[in-house]
Every structure is written in structure tokens, then in C-alpha cells.
Write a protein that holds these residues in place. Structure first.
Motif, PDB file in Angstrom:
ATOM      1  N   LEU A  40      -6.964  -1.576  -1.431  1.00 19.01           N
ATOM      2  CA  LEU A  40      -5.896  -2.132  -0.597  1.00 19.01           C
ATOM      3  C   LEU A  40      -5.998  -1.633   0.841  1.00 19.01           C
ATOM      4  CD1 LEU A  40      -2.824  -1.888  -3.008  1.00 19.01           C
ATOM      5  CD2 LEU A  40      -3.962  -3.972  -2.211  1.00 19.01           C
ATOM      6  N   ALA A  41      -6.341  -0.356   1.010  1.00 17.16           N
ATOM      7  CA  ALA A  41      -6.516   0.181   2.357  1.00 17.16           C
ATOM      8  C   ALA A  41      -7.645  -0.537   3.088  1.00 17.16           C
ATOM      9  CB  ALA A  41      -6.788   1.685   2.294  1.00 17.16           C
ATOM     10  N   GLY A  42      -8.689  -0.891   2.345  1.00 18.89           N
ATOM     11  CA  GLY A  42      -9.776  -1.660   2.949  1.00 18.89           C
ATOM     12  C   GLY A  42      -9.305  -3.022   3.423  1.00 18.89           C
ATOM     13  N   VAL A  43      -8.430  -3.660   2.636  1.00 19.93           N
ATOM     14  CA  VAL A  43      -7.869  -4.957   3.036  1.00 19.93           C
ATOM     15  C   VAL A  43      -7.058  -4.815   4.318  1.00 19.93           C
ATOM     16  CG1 VAL A  43      -6.246  -6.776   2.382  1.00 19.93           C
ATOM     17  CG2 VAL A  43      -7.863  -5.882   0.695  1.00 19.93           C
TER      18      VAL A  43
ATOM     19  N   LEU B 224       0.825  -1.206   0.000  1.00 17.13           N
ATOM     20  CA  LEU B 224       0.000   0.000   0.000  1.00 17.13           C
ATOM     21  C   LEU B 224       0.863   1.261   0.000  1.00 17.13           C
ATOM     22  CD1 LEU B 224      -2.949   0.930   0.118  1.00 17.13           C
ATOM     23  CD2 LEU B 224      -2.791   0.891   2.607  1.00 17.13           C
ATOM     24  N   GLY B 225       2.057   1.154   0.585  1.00 19.85           N
ATOM     25  CA  GLY B 225       2.916   2.324   0.689  1.00 19.85           C
ATOM     26  C   GLY B 225       3.412   2.861  -0.642  1.00 19.85           C
ATOM     27  N   VAL B 226       3.463   2.022  -1.709  1.00 23.69           N
ATOM     28  CA  VAL B 226       3.987   2.507  -2.988  1.00 23.69           C
ATOM     29  C   VAL B 226       2.914   3.183  -3.835  1.00 23.69           C
ATOM     30  CG1 VAL B 226       5.663   0.619  -2.986  1.00 23.69           C
ATOM     31  CG2 VAL B 226       3.576   0.388  -4.329  1.00 23.69           C
ATOM     32  N   PHE B 227       1.654   2.990  -3.522  1.00 26.96           N
ATOM     33  CA  PHE B 227       0.593   3.493  -4.398  1.00 26.96           C
ATOM     34  C   PHE B 227       0.425   5.007  -4.366  1.00 26.96           C
ATOM     35  CE2 PHE B 227      -0.650  -0.710  -5.442  1.00 26.96           C
ATOM     36  CZ  PHE B 227      -1.428  -0.596  -6.577  1.00 26.96           C
ATOM     37  N   PRO B 228       0.466   5.654  -3.210  1.00 25.21           N
ATOM     38  CA  PRO B 228       0.215   7.103  -3.216  1.00 25.21           C
ATOM     39  C   PRO B 228       1.244   7.909  -4.001  1.00 25.21           C
ATOM     40  CG  PRO B 228       0.013   6.197  -1.007  1.00 25.21           C
ATOM     41  CD  PRO B 228       0.622   5.129  -1.850  1.00 25.21           C
ATOM     42  N   LEU B 229       2.460   7.373  -4.208  1.00 24.99           N
ATOM     43  CA  LEU B 229       3.505   8.115  -4.890  1.00 24.99           C
ATOM     44  C   LEU B 229       3.924   7.466  -6.203  1.00 24.99           C
ATOM     45  CD1 LEU B 229       5.776   9.079  -1.855  1.00 24.99           C
ATOM     46  CD2 LEU B 229       4.258  10.569  -3.128  1.00 24.99           C
ATOM     47  N   ASP B 230       4.508   6.277  -6.117  1.00 25.43           N
ATOM     48  CA  ASP B 230       5.163   5.674  -7.280  1.00 25.43           C
ATOM     49  C   ASP B 230       4.186   5.310  -8.396  1.00 25.43           C
ATOM     50  OD1 ASP B 230       8.076   5.187  -6.153  1.00 25.43           O
ATOM     51  OD2 ASP B 230       6.681   4.605  -4.592  1.00 25.43           O
ATOM     52  N   VAL B 231       3.061   4.708  -8.049  1.00 29.55           N
ATOM     53  CA  VAL B 231       2.127   4.259  -9.076  1.00 29.55           C
ATOM     54  C   VAL B 231       1.432   5.439  -9.745  1.00 29.55           C
ATOM     55  CG1 VAL B 231       0.069   2.849  -9.506  1.00 29.55           C
ATOM     56  CG2 VAL B 231       1.795   2.056  -7.895  1.00 29.55           C
TER      57      VAL B 231
ATOM     58  N   CYS C  57      -1.840   8.048   5.882  1.00 34.10           N
ATOM     59  CA  CYS C  57      -0.740   7.136   5.537  1.00 34.10           C
ATOM     60  C   CYS C  57       0.417   7.231   6.514  1.00 34.10           C
ATOM     61  CB  CYS C  57      -0.241   7.415   4.125  1.00 34.10           C
ATOM     62  SG  CYS C  57      -1.393   6.906   2.823  1.00 34.10           S
ATOM     63  N   GLY C  58       0.417   8.245   7.366  1.00 27.73           N
ATOM     64  CA  GLY C  58       1.452   8.338   8.386  1.00 27.73           C
ATOM     65  C   GLY C  58       1.465   7.139   9.309  1.00 27.73           C
ATOM     66  N   CYS C  59       0.344   6.405   9.365  1.00 26.46           N
ATOM     67  CA  CYS C  59       0.278   5.228  10.240  1.00 26.46           C
ATOM     68  C   CYS C  59       1.154   4.081   9.730  1.00 26.46           C
ATOM     69  CB  CYS C  59      -1.165   4.755  10.403  1.00 26.46           C
ATOM     70  SG  CYS C  59      -1.905   4.083   8.912  1.00 26.46           S
ATOM     71  N   PHE C  60       1.669   4.188   8.500  1.00 26.41           N
ATOM     72  CA  PHE C  60       2.555   3.135   7.999  1.00 26.41           C
ATOM     73  C   PHE C  60       3.838   3.039   8.813  1.00 26.41           C
ATOM     74  CE2 PHE C  60       0.621   3.782   3.540  1.00 26.41           C
ATOM     75  CZ  PHE C  60      -0.437   2.951   3.872  1.00 26.41           C
ATOM     76  N   VAL C  61       4.166   4.113   9.550  1.00 33.67           N
ATOM     77  CA  VAL C  61       5.357   4.070  10.392  1.00 33.67           C
ATOM     78  C   VAL C  61       5.223   3.010  11.481  1.00 33.67           C
ATOM     79  CG1 VAL C  61       4.602   5.756  12.120  1.00 33.67           C
ATOM     80  CG2 VAL C  61       7.037   5.587  11.531  1.00 33.67           C
TER      81      VAL C  61
ATOM     82  N   PHE D 270       8.180  -3.944  -5.130  1.00 34.57           N
ATOM     83  CA  PHE D 270       6.951  -3.198  -5.432  1.00 34.57           C
ATOM     84  C   PHE D 270       7.272  -1.872  -6.122  1.00 34.57           C
ATOM     85  CE2 PHE D 270       4.850  -5.402  -1.572  1.00 34.57           C
ATOM     86  CZ  PHE D 270       4.581  -6.515  -2.354  1.00 34.57           C
ATOM     87  N   ILE D 271       8.342  -1.197  -5.673  1.00 29.83           N
ATOM     88  CA  ILE D 271       8.730   0.057  -6.314  1.00 29.83           C
ATOM     89  C   ILE D 271       9.147  -0.189  -7.757  1.00 29.83           C
ATOM     90  CG2 ILE D 271      10.502   1.864  -6.322  1.00 29.83           C
ATOM     91  CD1 ILE D 271      10.396   1.826  -3.275  1.00 29.83           C
ATOM     92  N   SER D 272       9.872  -1.290  -7.992  1.00 27.72           N
ATOM     93  CA  SER D 272      10.318  -1.615  -9.344  1.00 27.72           C
ATOM     94  C   SER D 272       9.146  -1.925 -10.265  1.00 27.72           C
ATOM     95  CB  SER D 272      11.281  -2.806  -9.306  1.00 27.72           C
ATOM     96  OG  SER D 272      12.397  -2.524  -8.494  1.00 27.72           O
ATOM     97  N   LEU D 273       8.097  -2.524  -9.707  1.00 29.92           N
ATOM     98  CA  LEU D 273       6.920  -2.865 -10.506  1.00 29.92           C
ATOM     99  C   LEU D 273       5.969  -1.680 -10.690  1.00 29.92           C
ATOM    100  CD1 LEU D 273       6.045  -6.378  -9.009  1.00 29.92           C
ATOM    101  CD2 LEU D 273       6.921  -5.922 -11.295  1.00 29.92           C
TER     102      LEU D 273
END
Length: 410
Positions: A177-180, A26-33, A117-121, A150-153
Motif C-alpha cells: 500500500l505504501a508503494g501505491v 494505509l493509516g490503519v495497518f501499522p496499528l489496528d491490523v 508514517c508521520g507524513c500522514f499528517v 477501515f478501523i471496523s474492518l
């Protein structure tokens, strides 16, 4: 009876691993994707791609602010409630981004998404809470490896989502994904508060305690410098491959897929090393590979014309070294203050965030040969990190030195 407890423990560990992997993904979606959708976002809101990039900066600032509060707060009230609240806030922010037609409101909802998303810490704190010893080290290796993959993909995933669902596609997938993660956290995590011996220190006192420990800061700086080498490449890779070498976006995505293979190799090597050598030596091996990659990049930039291979080969070595060094350094830092793991994770994440951002910005602003600049940066950063690791290992030989009584330390 023991078999039943063992089976329950295995199921619990599998549930914890799946939750953590979902958080990593989930962490890669807000930025990389979202990056491949910048032109479409600019057209939708009537802005330039440079204006859309502002949403990335605001998002990063929002996460940095939120994690500084969430970590210490989780040491007091527990991880579950904050993780659930963070997921709900981030989902509402992402939904707002999808529905709004006004760019100012889009930025506001992006900040809202970032605050959630800060809760990912909390992922590092959860690893510290739920696992012990070698299992904890292996899981951190798995998380670093998965993050790189995940970043590479993500460029390919972003391109696919843009082609099929438009710029809103990454937000819809994020919400799913956040729902999952929300459901997994609700079902798996208990709502108990961390156990403390005596009164819990206040917000400022907690940060003063961890940041006042030189060994703690040194471990996180080692992790931050290793991360900065990887992050700098990710930031300037479009400038090298698409601007200088004129590669098509699809070809650039394929190159990053090869880059992701280095994370797999590094993760396998790191897992083997955890069973054979001490964490301090693991860090030395990883940082030595980063140093080697910097020297190789300098040699190739001086003797060969710029080409995908002359950049990618050193980066594969660097990435393997990063995957070996970072988990060991993170474990070294996190074991020093297990009773305030949330604060420890937030402080460490902030150090990594600041170092990665500043160093990558300085490299990207270099008007000269980006390849040489990367090489010099890798040599400098790995040398400083090796010196810090050497200091920590020498400190371990001092009789009565605190924090070196931990299992597995030298």
C-alpha cells in the motif's frame, strides 16, 4: 477548450481523492491490523504479549514526534518531497520488521516505520491545498467516514492475514500500500513550494501563532473530544466484549463491523447537513448526538445487565455524532491559517493525539463499570465541546471579530 480544462480538473480531483483514501487506508495497518498477531509476535521473538505492546507505544511516540516536524517543514519546502520520503522510510522500516529475528531490532525498525508514517499528517494540509469550499468539507467527511470503516474492518483483515500469511502479512500489505501511495504522490502532486506573502515564519513562531489563537485551539479541542469518545471505545472494547462478555475474537470482529455501519450513516447525514446548515450548527448536531449517547449508555448500564446491545446501541449514536462534528470542526480550524496549513494540521493532530491517548487511558484504568465510565465521559466531553462551540458562535456575532468573515460561517 473549457470542456478540456473541466475534464482535466475532474481527473485531477479524482486522483487527489484516491491518493487521500489510500493514505487513510494505509493509516490503519501499522496499528489496528497488527493487533490479532500479538500472540504470534510474542512467540516468534520469545516475549510476552505485554512486551509486544511496547511496539505500539513506541510507534505512537514516533508518529507524534515526526508529525511535529513534518507539518511546519512542508509549509516551507512543499508536501510532495516529504510525502515521498516518508513513504520510503516507512517501507524500509516495515521491511526491517519482517526480516529481523531480534526483538530490539524489531523495535528500532518499528520506530523507523513510525517516523515515516508521520507524513500522514499532510493529508489535512493536502485537502486545504487542493480543494475549496463545500468540496473540502465533503472530502473531510469522506475521510472521517472511511477511517471508521477501515478501523471496523481491521480486526477481520488482521485475523485473515494472520491465518494466511502469519504476522508478517500485515507488514507485507503495508509495504504494498505504501508503494501505491508513493507512486500516486509522485505522479499526481507537483513539487512546488507553498506561496507565501512575505518571509515565512520560523518553526517556533509558526506553532506559537496557531496555538496562540484561542479559536483555532477551540476548534481542534472540539474535534479532539469527539475523537476521544470514539477512540476510547476502540481501546476498551476488547475488555468489554472479550474479557467481560467472553465473546470469541470472530464475534468481536463482527460487532465492530456493525459499528462501522454507523460511520456510513453519519457520513451520509453529515454530507446532507453541509448543504443545509452552517458548520457551527453541524458541530452542535454532532455533539448533541454524542451527549445523547452518553445519557443512553448511563441509562442502559443502570437498568439492564451488560450485553453487546447495551454497549453497541449508544456507541452507534456516538459514532454518527463524531462523524458529523469532527469534519466541520476540522474545517473551521484549518481555514484560519491556510498559508501554514502544514503547521495547522500538525498542531491539530497533536492535540487530538494527546486528548485521545490520555482520555482513553484514564477510562481503561477505571476499576468500576466500564460502561458507566464511558457514559459519564461522553456526557462530560460533549458538554465541554458544546460550550466551546457556543463560545465560537457567540464570537461570530461580535462586529469585526477575526476569522468569522470566512464564507459559510455564522
Amino acid at each position: 477548450m473549457d470542456e478540456g480544462k473541466s475534464a482535466a480538473s475532474v481527473r485531477q480531483q479524482r486522483a487527489a481523492v484516491s491518493l487521500l483514501m489510500a493514505m487513510v487506508l494505509l493509516g490503519v495497518f501499522p496499528l489496528d491490523v497488527l493487533l490479532p498477531s500479538f500472540p504470534a509476535l510474542a512467540e516468534h521473538f520469545g516475549n510476552t504479549p505485554t512486551d509486544i505492546a511496547l511496539s505500539i507505544s513506541l510507534f505512537a511516540m514516533g508518529i507524534a514526534f515526526a508529525q511535529l516536524l513534518i507539518g511546519p517543514l512542508s509549509d516551507v519546502i512543499g508536501r510532495k518531497g516529504l510525502l515521498l520520503a516518508g513513504m520510503m522510510i516507512s517501507m524500509l522500516g516495515a521491511l526491517g520488521c519482517v526480516l529481523t529475528a531480534d526483538y530490539t531490532l524489531f523495535l528500532i525498525f518499528r520506530v523507523m516505520q513510525a517516523l515515516g508514517c508521520g507524513c500522514f499528517v499532510l493529508s489535512q494540509a493536502l485537502v486545504q491545498d487542493l480543494f475549496e469550499g463545500e468540496q473540502r468539507d465533503r472530502l473531510r467527511i469522506l475521510m472521517v467516514t472511511a477511517t471508521g470503516i477501515f478501523i471496523s474492518l481491521s480486526p477481520l483483515a488482521g485475523t485473515f492475514l494472520q491465518a494466511t500469511l502469519g504476522w508478517r502479512g500485515s507488514f507485507w500489505v503495508f509495504i504494498a500500500l505504501a508503494g501505491v501511495v508513493l507512486i500516486k504522490a509522485w505522479l499526481f502532486l507537483d513539487g512546488s513550494r507553498p506561496i507565501h506573502n512575505g518571509p515565512h515564519p520560523g518553526f517556533v513562531q509558526s506553532y506559537r501563532r496557531v496555538l496562540g489563537d484561542v479559536e483555532f485551539v477551540s476548534y481542534w479541542l472540539i474535534s479532539a473530544f469527539a475523537f476521544a469518545c470514539h477512540f476510547s471505545f476502540i481501546v476498551i472494547s476488547p475488555l468489554i466484549f472479550m474479557d467481560r462478555l467472553q465473546l470469541a475474537p470472530y464475534d468481536f470482529s463482527l460487532i465492530l463491523l456493525i459499528y462501522g455501519a454507523a460511520y456510513i450513516v453519519g457520513g451520509i447525514v453529515a454530507t446532507v447537513l453541509t448543504r443545509r446548515i452552517s458548520p457551527g450548527k453541524q458541530i452542535t448536531v454532532g455533539l448533541s448526538l454524542i451527549l445523547l449517547s452518553g445519557l443512553a449508555m448511563l441509562y442502559l448500564s443502570s437498568n439492564f445487565a451488560l450485553a453487546p446491545a447495551t454497549v453497541l446501541i449508544p456507541m452507534l449514536i456516538c459514532t454518527a455524532g463524531t462523524t458529523i462534528a469532527r469534519p466541520a470542526a476540522t474545517s473551521g480550524a484549518m481555514r484560519l491559517f491556510p498559508e501554514i496549513a502544514g503547521t495547522s494540521a500538525s498542531a491539530g493532530s497533536t492535540i487530538i493525539f494527546i486528548c485521545g491517548g490520555l482520555i482513553s487511558a484514564l477510562i481503561s484504568l477505571s476499576p468500576a463499570n466500564l460502561q458507566s465510565t464511558l457514559g459519564y465521559s461522553f456526557v462530560l466531553l460533549s458538554s465541554v465541546a458544546l460550550a466551546l462551540n457556543s463560545w465560537i458562535r457567540r464570537r461570530a456575532t461580535i462586529p469585526g471579530a477575526e476569522a468569522m468573515t470566512q464564507p459559510g460561517s455564522e
